[in-house]
Design a protein around this motif. Sequence first.
Motif, short mmCIF file in Angstrom:
data_model
loop_
_atom_site.label_atom_id
_atom_site.label_comp_id
_atom_site.label_asym_id
_atom_site.label_seq_id
_atom_site.Cartn_x
_atom_site.Cartn_y
_atom_site.Cartn_z
N UNK A 85 0.83 -1.20 0.00
CA UNK A 85 0.00 0.00 0.00
C UNK A 85 0.87 1.25 0.00
N UNK A 86 0.37 2.27 -0.64
CA UNK A 86 1.10 3.53 -0.77
C UNK A 86 0.19 4.68 -0.33
N UNK A 87 0.58 5.34 0.76
CA UNK A 87 -0.10 6.56 1.19
C UNK A 87 0.64 7.72 0.54
N UNK A 88 -0.04 8.47 -0.29
CA UNK A 88 0.66 9.36 -1.21
C UNK A 88 -0.01 10.72 -1.32
N UNK A 89 0.79 11.70 -1.66
CA UNK A 89 0.31 13.05 -1.96
C UNK A 89 1.19 13.60 -3.07
N UNK A 90 0.62 14.40 -3.95
CA UNK A 90 1.40 14.96 -5.05
C UNK A 90 1.06 16.44 -5.21
N UNK A 91 2.03 17.18 -5.75
CA UNK A 91 1.84 18.60 -5.97
C UNK A 91 2.26 19.00 -7.36
N UNK A 92 1.58 20.00 -7.90
CA UNK A 92 1.86 20.48 -9.25
C UNK A 92 2.00 22.00 -9.25
N UNK A 93 2.80 22.51 -10.20
CA UNK A 93 2.89 23.96 -10.39
C UNK A 93 1.65 24.46 -11.12
N UNK A 94 1.54 25.77 -11.22
CA UNK A 94 0.35 26.36 -11.85
C UNK A 94 0.23 25.96 -13.33
N UNK A 95 1.33 25.52 -13.92
CA UNK A 95 1.31 25.07 -15.32
C UNK A 95 0.72 23.67 -15.47
N UNK A 96 0.50 23.00 -14.33
CA UNK A 96 0.01 21.63 -14.38
C UNK A 96 1.13 20.60 -14.36
N UNK A 97 2.36 21.04 -14.46
CA UNK A 97 3.50 20.14 -14.45
C UNK A 97 3.73 19.60 -13.04
N UNK A 98 4.02 18.31 -12.96
CA UNK A 98 4.26 17.68 -11.66
C UNK A 98 5.50 18.27 -11.01
N UNK A 99 5.38 18.64 -9.72
CA UNK A 99 6.49 19.23 -8.98
C UNK A 99 7.08 18.28 -7.96
N UNK A 100 6.22 17.56 -7.24
CA UNK A 100 6.71 16.69 -6.16
C UNK A 100 5.67 15.62 -5.89
N UNK A 101 6.15 14.45 -5.46
CA UNK A 101 5.26 13.39 -4.97
C UNK A 101 5.93 12.73 -3.78
N UNK A 102 5.17 12.50 -2.72
CA UNK A 102 5.68 11.85 -1.53
C UNK A 102 4.88 10.58 -1.30
N UNK A 103 5.57 9.45 -1.17
CA UNK A 103 4.93 8.16 -0.94
C UNK A 103 5.45 7.54 0.34
N UNK A 104 4.55 7.05 1.17
CA UNK A 104 4.92 6.16 2.26
C UNK A 104 4.47 4.77 1.84
N UNK A 105 5.41 3.87 1.61
CA UNK A 105 5.12 2.56 1.05
C UNK A 105 5.25 1.50 2.14
N UNK A 106 4.19 0.70 2.30
CA UNK A 106 4.18 -0.32 3.33
C UNK A 106 3.73 -1.65 2.73
N UNK A 107 4.42 -2.72 3.13
CA UNK A 107 4.13 -4.06 2.63
C UNK A 107 3.68 -4.94 3.78
N UNK A 108 2.58 -5.67 3.57
CA UNK A 108 2.08 -6.57 4.61
C UNK A 108 3.16 -7.57 5.01
N UNK A 109 3.30 -7.78 6.32
CA UNK A 109 4.28 -8.75 6.80
C UNK A 109 5.66 -8.18 7.03
N UNK A 110 5.87 -6.91 6.66
CA UNK A 110 7.17 -6.28 6.87
C UNK A 110 6.99 -5.08 7.79
N UNK A 111 7.76 -5.02 8.89
CA UNK A 111 7.57 -3.93 9.85
C UNK A 111 8.07 -2.57 9.35
#
Length: 210
Positions: A85-111
């Motif tokens: 699973x990925x808890x994520x947020x992304x941001x774009x500039x006023x032009x619509x171009x992607x600026x940043x994305x932050x993901x917290x990635x978690x896998x079942x069974x792994x701490x």
Amino acid sequence: MINRWVSQLRLHAAFSVAVLLALLMFDFNSGAVHGQQPSPSSSASPNDEPPGQEFALRGQRAAREIKYTDWRKVCFKTPGTHRVCRTTISGSWETGQSAVRIDLIEKEGEPAARLQLFLPVGLFLQAGARLTVDKGTSYRIPYVWCLTNTCIAADLADPALIKQMETGQELVLEVVDSSVLTVSTSLSLDRFAAVRQGPASRTYEQTIDE
């Protein structure tokens, strides 16, 4: 003339193979480059710099305005594997171009969870990226790979940082540009905990035909 044309074709083919091999070396599941030794500060530890990698910041500059989406959670599952699973947020500039994305990635069974940041190219990679919750401790995330249109910073997520993100109000992302000037952007953590602990907004399942 023909010999020179053939030589150019061979050079182009060799370059294409080299690029393909470089891409195949990168493990998108682990966020690391195969064969590359981890940096001395490869874990997302607070307030430290890699030994022998000191540098002097020249100041700071204002960042372009970034519009962020809401936090959301997406999961991926294939038969015979644990759900990721990925808890994520992304941001774009006023032009619509992607600026940043932050993901917290978690896998079942792994701490251990993993943080992954997609950032623009043209940054001072030696500095890494820094995450700070509510003006508290800063956590450095090293860059691990750059493509033509994005650079990726990734590392295991410090449990203390995750806890701060769940209880805090604001997350500040700080990078250093090619002029060694600090650039920062802030985003809300208001819904982070509820989204991370709640059900996925979408689950992608893939069935493998035998």
